[in-house]
Design a protein around this motif. Structure first.
Motif, mmCIF file in Angstrom:
data_model
loop_
_atom_site.group_PDB
_atom_site.id
_atom_site.type_symbol
_atom_site.label_atom_id
_atom_site.label_comp_id
_atom_site.label_asym_id
_atom_site.label_seq_id
_atom_site.Cartn_x
_atom_site.Cartn_y
_atom_site.Cartn_z
ATOM 1 N N ARG A 2 -1.229 -26.430 17.660
ATOM 2 C CA ARG A 2 -1.712 -25.402 16.965
ATOM 3 C C ARG A 2 -2.575 -25.987 15.813
ATOM 4 N N GLU A 3 -2.515 -26.591 14.873
ATOM 5 C CA GLU A 3 -2.964 -26.847 14.098
ATOM 6 C C GLU A 3 -4.542 -27.523 14.628
ATOM 7 N N ALA A 4 -4.578 -28.074 15.350
ATOM 8 C CA ALA A 4 -5.623 -28.813 16.313
ATOM 9 C C ALA A 4 -6.967 -27.747 16.976
ATOM 10 N N VAL A 5 -5.864 -26.837 17.415
ATOM 11 C CA VAL A 5 -6.718 -25.875 18.142
ATOM 12 C C VAL A 5 -7.058 -24.859 16.531
ATOM 13 N N ALA A 6 -6.454 -24.284 15.972
ATOM 14 C CA ALA A 6 -7.082 -24.009 14.685
ATOM 15 C C ALA A 6 -8.153 -24.593 13.900
#
Length: 179
Positions: free
Chosen positions: A167-171
């Motif tokens: 989720r953080e990598a996508v953000a």
């Protein structure tokens, strides 16, 4: 490999109480996890396993493969973090003569895993361009070798794993949300 198959054969009966002693802690993988594994295997679903290092992601991937209808086919594995991006792309997709200096035709892991399973560990380290090519494989089952012009159609089950927070990598724009 035969020993691993016999160890994992208990997954088929879903009567497995699997324990791993990891850094003085014992993790119990509940039967509900194995029920989910059995369900995922029945419909050949692509799977993403996310967890911290040392949480037996590769063991779970192998269990899913050997509990699936693809168990008699190959299970190939690749640690995406272990290769620079250009080598990762050629390992996955293969290449044709002329793709680079001294290149000879080479089937990539996707092609060699046809009918079986490909386990990609640390998939979050993959560059956006390789992610886009892998997404196409997942969407329509085709790809082109590096330097090639002919689409190749494959039937591969993909199981991927990462210790990164996706989720953080996508953000941050480092990992494709649609992948």
């Amino acid at each position: 490999m035969l020993g691993l198959r016999s160890q994992v054969s208990g997954v088929r009966s879903l009567a497995l109480d699997f324990r791993v002693d990891l850094q003085s802690e014992i993790f119990h993988l509940k039967s509900s996890i194995w029920d989910s594994v059995a369900h995922l295997d029945s419909d050949h679903t692509t799977v993403m396993i996310q967890g911290e290092s040392g949480t037996v992601k590769s063991v779970l991937a192998k269990a899913m493969h050997y509990a699936s209808p693809r168990a008699d086919m190959q299970l190939l594995e690749l640690n995406c973090a272990a290769l620079p991006d250009t080598l990762l792309e050629s390992e996955l997709f293969g290449f044709e003569p002329g793709a680079f200096t001294d290149a000879r035709r080479n089937e990539g892991l996707l092609e060699r895993a046809h009918g079986g399973t490909l386990f990609l560990d640390e998939i979050a380290t993959m560059s956006p361009s390789v992610q886009a090519k892998l997404l196409r494989v997942l969407e329509d089952g085709t790809f082109t070798r590096l330097g090639g012009t002919r689409p190749i159609t494959i039937n591969v089950r993909l199981i991927a794993a990462t210790n990164s927070n996706l989720r953080e990598a996508v953000a941050r724009g480092q990992f494709r949300e649609d992948l």
